[in-house]
Structure formats: structure tokens, C-alpha cells
Design a protein around this motif. Structure first.
Motif, PDB file in Angstrom:
ATOM      1  N   GLY A 205       0.818  -1.196   0.000  1.00 51.18           N
ATOM      2  CA  GLY A 205       0.000   0.000   0.000  1.00 51.18           C
ATOM      3  C   GLY A 205       0.855   1.251   0.000  1.00 51.18           C
ATOM      4  O   GLY A 205       2.063   1.202   0.268  1.00 51.18           O
ATOM      5  N   VAL A 263       4.384   6.128  -3.102  1.00 47.88           N
ATOM      6  CA  VAL A 263       4.196   4.787  -3.644  1.00 47.88           C
ATOM      7  C   VAL A 263       5.553   4.093  -3.619  1.00 47.88           C
ATOM      8  O   VAL A 263       6.550   4.661  -4.105  1.00 47.88           O
ATOM      9  CB  VAL A 263       3.651   4.848  -5.082  1.00 47.88           C
ATOM     10  N   ASP A 286      -0.723  -0.622  -5.389  1.00 50.92           N
ATOM     11  CA  ASP A 286      -0.298   0.518  -4.579  1.00 50.92           C
ATOM     12  C   ASP A 286      -0.797   1.828  -5.180  1.00 50.92           C
ATOM     13  O   ASP A 286      -1.218   2.743  -4.464  1.00 50.92           O
ATOM     14  CB  ASP A 286       1.225   0.551  -4.456  1.00 50.92           C
TER      15      ASP A 286
END
Length: 333
Positions: A205, A263, A286
Motif C-alpha cells: 500500500g 508509492v 499501490d
């Protein structure tokens, strides 16, 4: 947002060549993508940064966010006034030995006044690979967020800043901070792709940044990010990413509240584990989670979701324990 629409945005942006001070291809593509987006106004500032505002109705998130991503990536540029065909200067943080080896492998490709590494764009359901994910992924996430807000006719106000010359010292973001156009109640939110460190992993994530190598970020804004992710069931990571520094540090140094999300990035600045030049990559999940978080963030006032400021928490505790304070204080001599 449909996967096909996101894929189209990613491919259109990631194929654009870019370098510090030579972000015109990326800027033009962002303008083309947002040209017909409902409720969006675009403006170029004097430094060449691209500013955007989505405003639909009188509703605002609390705080009002300024989503920011830089349009440049480390690359070769022609020195000013140079007329030599093979004369290039590299701008951005990459070791000289890695640069030389990349050139010997024939990876440098000239495109007008700039030259970039020559890797194809590859977008799949699981992975995104390109010469420059940093920070065109951040730009794509903002574009996708604005387009979806417009398609859904969401009533809110949110700003965006697509900046120049980040890779040589946050120059575009600093110019915006010195002439802040977004109002006192706005919070700057740096959207980056960054090397995962200190427990962060790719595919885990987006990373809500506690800070970077230079500074720590606004605690209340960071708390809102974490609470929004929890309330919406969006998987995120919370880490200090101190392997580098981002534009939130520059803007915060100018006295503006700032936070950051990254990210996780593979092959940061095109360097693989062997320090060889390679394409950068991120995981699709993500990126999608980042976009979902941004949509939730700007469409929510954040009232009543259980997040109090530190001042509010301490003052409530003072009220709660006033009796104990009074009783205990009598015993001090």
C-alpha cells in the motif's frame, strides 16, 4: 475509475520524456488530459509550474489539500549554448560510474534538448514499469483523481501543483511556497514514488510518510491521512522514509503545513541492486490504493471521525483531571 482509463493515463504520461527544467512534454500531456475535466481550472505560474483547482459547489474538505507531484526525472540535458552533438550534462542524483556504464550499454537516447534512458512503458494488472515512474506516477494519480471527481460530480474543492526541477533541489515547489496561491487553510501533500525503507514494502500500500531524511511532517495532517485510510479500509503503511527527501520539506520550511505520501518504488533513480541502469517500477495495487485514498481525503470534511488535534486532546485531559490536579497540588509543600 475503470482500469482501462487508469492504464490510458499512465501510458500517456509515462511515455513522455522529461528532465529537470525540461518538463514541457509532461506538462502539455497533463493539460491535455485535464482540458475537458468538469470543474477544473488550469494555470501556469511564472516559474512554469502547472497549478490546477477542482471546485464544485461550496463544499471543502477540512483541511483543503494541495496535491503535489513533480514532472521531472534525472536525465541528460544540453548545456546552455552548446552546439556539440554529443555534449550532455546529467541532472539528478545518480553515481557517475553507473551513468558511464549505462551509456556504454547504449541506453541513452536523445530527444531534442534532453536525453533519457531508453526503456519501454509496460503497464499490466500487477506492475507498472517505465524509464521514469518518479514522479510521473504521482502526476498520474492526481490526474486520475481529478477526472474521477469530475465524472462523479463530487462537490468539493481541491488543488494540485505539478512542479518543475524537483530533482535538483525542489526548485518548483519552493517557488510555489514563496508565492503561496492556495490560502491559509490549505495543506501541501507531496505525492512521490520512493525507495521503501524502515519496514516499508512494495505491494503493501502507499506509504504515509512520517517525514524524510531532512525533516518530519505535520503531525495533525498525517493523523488525518491515517484516520481516513482506516475509516475507508484502504491498506497503507506508515514509515519514516529517510533514504531521500521530498518537496514537503521545502514547502514546510517556508512555513506551510505539509505532509507526504509515497508509492513504493523499485530501482529508484533507475538503479537496480547491482547499481546498473534499469527501468523503475511500482505495483498497480499501490497506485490504485493511493487514488482511492486521495478521493476519500478530498471528499470528506473529517469532522466526527475521531481525530482531535493535540491541543484539543490535552485540554480535554486537563478538564477531565481537574479534580485530581487540585487535590494533589494541595499536598505539595
Amino acid at each position: 475509475m475503470a482500469s482501462s482509463n487508469l492504464n490510458n493515463i499512465l501510458k500517456r504520461l509515462l511515455k513522455q520524456p522529461t528532465a529537470p527544467f525540461h518538463e514541457y512534454h509532461v506538462r502539455a500531456e497533463i493539460e491535455a488530459l485535464l482540458k475537458n475535466c468538469p470543474h477544473v481550472k488550469l494555470k501556469r505560474d511564472k516559474f512554469g509550474n502547472l497549478l490546477a483547482t477542482y471546485k464544485n459547489g461550496k463544499s471543502k474538505s477540512k483541511p483543503t489539500w494541495v496535491l503535489a507531484a513533480h514532472m521531472d526525472h534525472p536525465a541528460f540535458v544540453k548545456p546552455e549554448g552548446s552546439k556539440k552533438k554529443d555534449e550532455w550534462e546529467f541532472l539528478g542524483g545518480v553515481p557517475q560510474e553507473s551513468l558511464d556504464n549505462g551509456i556504454k550499454r547504449g541506453l541513452r537516447k536523445a530527444k531534442g534538448q534532453i536525453a533519457t534512458w531508453n526503456f519501454p512503458v509496460n503497464v499490466t494488472n500487477t506492475r507498472i514499469e517505465a524509464t521514469a515512474c518518479d514522479d510521473l506516477i504521482g502526476c498520474a494519480a492526481i490526474v486520475a483523481t481529478f477526472l474521477e471527481l469530475g465524472q462523479l460530480n463530487i462537490q468539493t474543492t481541491v488543488h494540485a501543483a505539478f512542479t518543475r526541477a524537483e530533482e535538483v533541489g525542489w526548485l518548483g515547489a519552493w517557488q510555489i511556497a514563496q508565492n503561496w496561491p492556495f490560502g491559509e487553510g490549505s495543506v501541501f501533500l507531496s505525492l512521490e514514488t520512493s525507495r521503501p525503507v524502515n519496514g516499508a514494502v512494495m505491494g503493501g500500500g502507499p506509504i504515509i510518510r512520517v517525514g524524510d531524511r531532512v525533516s518530519v511532517f505535520d503531525s495533525e495532517a498525517t493523523a488525518v491521512l491515517m484516520t481516513t485510510a482506516k475509516e475507508q479500509g484502504i491498506r497503507v503503511q506508515r514509515c519514516l522514509l529517510d533514504a531521500g527527501a521530498c518537496e514537503a520539506t521545502a514547502v514546510q520550511a517556508a512555513g506551510i503545513r505539509s505532509a507526504g505520501i509515497s508509492v513504493p518504488l523499485g530501482n529508484y533513480h533507475n538503479l537496480n541492486d547491482a547499481r546498473q541502469i534499469a527501468p523503475e517500477y511500482v505495483m498497480m495495487d499501490d497506485v490504485k490504493s493511493l487514488i482511492n485514498l486521495l478521493k476519500a481525503l478530498v471528499a470528506t470534511k473529517h469532522d466526527g471521525i475521531g481525530e482531535r488535534t493535540i491541543r484539543e486532546r490535552v485540554e480535554l485531559r486537563m478538564q477531565e483531571h481537574a479534580g485530581h490536579l487540585k487535590a494533589g497540588s494541595k499536598l505539595f509543600k
